[in-house]
Write a protein that holds these residues in place. Structure first.
Motif, short mmCIF file in Angstrom:
data_model
loop_
_atom_site.label_atom_id
_atom_site.label_comp_id
_atom_site.label_asym_id
_atom_site.label_seq_id
_atom_site.Cartn_x
_atom_site.Cartn_y
_atom_site.Cartn_z
N THR A 72 0.81 -1.22 0.00
CA THR A 72 0.00 0.00 0.00
C THR A 72 0.84 1.26 0.00
OG1 THR A 72 -0.10 -0.02 2.41
CG2 THR A 72 -1.90 -1.10 1.24
N GLU A 73 2.13 1.13 -0.18
CA GLU A 73 3.01 2.28 -0.09
C GLU A 73 2.70 3.31 -1.18
OE1 GLU A 73 7.47 2.20 -1.06
OE2 GLU A 73 7.38 1.90 1.10
N ASP A 74 2.72 4.58 -0.80
CA ASP A 74 2.50 5.66 -1.76
C ASP A 74 3.80 5.97 -2.49
OD1 ASP A 74 -0.20 6.07 -1.31
OD2 ASP A 74 0.20 7.38 0.40
N THR A 75 3.92 5.46 -3.69
CA THR A 75 5.11 5.72 -4.51
C THR A 75 4.65 5.90 -5.96
OG1 THR A 75 5.50 3.40 -5.09
CG2 THR A 75 6.52 4.20 -3.05
N GLU A 76 5.61 6.01 -6.83
CA GLU A 76 5.29 6.09 -8.26
C GLU A 76 4.79 4.74 -8.79
OE1 GLU A 76 9.52 4.88 -7.76
OE2 GLU A 76 8.34 6.51 -6.95
N LEU A 77 4.86 3.69 -7.96
CA LEU A 77 4.43 2.37 -8.38
C LEU A 77 2.97 2.13 -8.00
CD1 LEU A 77 7.62 0.47 -7.13
CD2 LEU A 77 7.16 1.36 -9.42
N GLU A 78 2.13 3.08 -8.33
CA GLU A 78 0.71 3.05 -7.95
C GLU A 78 0.02 1.78 -8.43
OE1 GLU A 78 -2.39 4.79 -5.91
OE2 GLU A 78 -0.42 5.68 -6.13
N TYR A 79 0.37 1.27 -9.59
CA TYR A 79 -0.26 0.09 -10.15
C TYR A 79 0.03 -1.17 -9.34
CZ TYR A 79 4.34 -0.99 -12.06
OH TYR A 79 5.68 -1.28 -12.19
N LEU A 80 1.05 -1.13 -8.48
CA LEU A 80 1.40 -2.31 -7.68
C LEU A 80 0.60 -2.39 -6.38
CD1 LEU A 80 5.27 -2.44 -8.08
CD2 LEU A 80 3.58 -4.00 -9.03
N LYS A 81 -0.12 -1.33 -6.02
CA LYS A 81 -0.88 -1.35 -4.77
C LYS A 81 -1.93 -2.45 -4.82
CE LYS A 81 -0.70 3.33 -3.03
NZ LYS A 81 -1.51 4.47 -2.61
N GLY A 82 -2.11 -3.12 -3.67
CA GLY A 82 -3.16 -4.12 -3.59
C GLY A 82 -2.75 -5.33 -2.77
N LYS A 83 -3.59 -6.34 -2.84
CA LYS A 83 -3.39 -7.58 -2.10
C LYS A 83 -2.83 -8.64 -3.04
CE LYS A 83 -5.95 -10.76 0.88
NZ LYS A 83 -7.28 -11.03 1.49
N TYR A 84 -1.89 -9.43 -2.53
CA TYR A 84 -1.22 -10.46 -3.32
C TYR A 84 -1.31 -11.80 -2.62
CZ TYR A 84 0.96 -6.73 -6.02
OH TYR A 84 1.18 -5.65 -6.83
N GLU A 85 -1.46 -12.85 -3.41
CA GLU A 85 -1.36 -14.21 -2.88
C GLU A 85 0.06 -14.69 -3.10
OE1 GLU A 85 -3.39 -18.64 -3.26
OE2 GLU A 85 -4.18 -16.99 -4.44
N ILE A 86 0.66 -15.23 -2.07
CA ILE A 86 2.04 -15.73 -2.17
C ILE A 86 1.98 -17.11 -2.81
CG2 ILE A 86 4.09 -16.40 -0.86
CD1 ILE A 86 3.14 -14.29 1.27
N LYS A 87 2.58 -17.24 -3.98
CA LYS A 87 2.53 -18.48 -4.75
C LYS A 87 3.79 -19.34 -4.59
CE LYS A 87 -1.41 -18.16 -6.86
NZ LYS A 87 -2.46 -19.16 -6.63
N ARG A 88 4.92 -18.71 -4.31
CA ARG A 88 6.18 -19.45 -4.22
C ARG A 88 7.07 -18.78 -3.20
NH1 ARG A 88 11.01 -19.31 -8.01
NH2 ARG A 88 12.12 -21.24 -7.56
N VAL A 89 7.73 -19.59 -2.38
CA VAL A 89 8.62 -19.08 -1.34
C VAL A 89 9.99 -19.72 -1.54
CG1 VAL A 89 9.03 -18.94 1.14
CG2 VAL A 89 6.69 -18.86 0.26
N VAL A 90 11.03 -18.88 -1.61
CA VAL A 90 12.40 -19.37 -1.74
C VAL A 90 13.22 -18.75 -0.60
CG1 VAL A 90 14.48 -19.43 -3.16
CG2 VAL A 90 12.23 -19.59 -4.23
N PHE A 91 13.84 -19.60 0.19
CA PHE A 91 14.67 -19.13 1.29
C PHE A 91 16.10 -18.97 0.84
CE2 PHE A 91 11.04 -20.90 3.46
CZ PHE A 91 10.84 -20.02 4.50
N GLY A 92 16.76 -17.91 1.30
CA GLY A 92 18.17 -17.68 0.98
C GLY A 92 19.02 -18.81 1.50
N GLY A 93 20.13 -19.05 0.85
CA GLY A 93 21.01 -20.14 1.23
C GLY A 93 20.70 -21.44 0.53
N MET A 94 19.55 -21.52 -0.16
CA MET A 94 19.21 -22.72 -0.91
C MET A 94 20.01 -22.71 -2.21
SD MET A 94 15.10 -22.85 -0.29
CE MET A 94 14.87 -24.36 -1.18
N GLN A 95 20.19 -23.86 -2.79
CA GLN A 95 21.02 -23.99 -3.98
C GLN A 95 20.51 -23.16 -5.15
OE1 GLN A 95 21.54 -28.02 -5.27
NE2 GLN A 95 23.60 -27.59 -5.97
#
Length: 113
Positions: A72-95
């Motif tokens: 919801t941040e007010d920036t020039e990226l207005e089109y990105l505002k909204g709710k998202y479903e997390i589809k994929r999670v990658v943890f750092g340190g993985m190959q």
């Protein structure tokens, strides 16, 4: 550099007096950086019926398995505002996550309309 703010959405389900499930959302603010979804990853997602929008990269200690995120941040990226479903999670340190620091997690998301 974490130069954006987003909210992880923790969904809690409780039952009312007649036994119906009631969902409530708690918003957990996190600092993040953003990355584009790659062309190949985007194409593969479309083949399976997903429309991946953006990647949010946060500290791994802030992520507890949430399924949704809100930007919801007010920036020039207005089109990105909204709710998202997390589809994929990658943890750092993985190959397959050589570009992530060990204490980071990448959340690849699809915008919820």
């Amino acid at each position: 550099m974490y130069n954006h703010q987003a909210d992880l959405i923790k969904v809690t389900v409780t039952q009312n007096e007649i036994g119906m499930d009631i969902e409530s959302e708690d918003y957990i603010p996190v600092m993040c950086r953003m990355a584009n979804v790659g062309q190949e990853e985007s194409y593969n997602a479309k083949v399976h019926g997903f429309e991946l929008s953006v990647k949010f990269i946060i500290h791994s200690f802030e992520y507890s398995g949430e399924k949704y995120l809100r930007y919801t941040e007010d920036t020039e990226l207005e089109y990105l505002k909204g709710k998202y479903e997390i589809k994929r999670v990658v943890f750092g340190g993985m190959q397959n996550a050589k570009y992530l620091a060990f204490d980071e997690v990448e959340l690849t998301c699809e915008k919820v309309i």
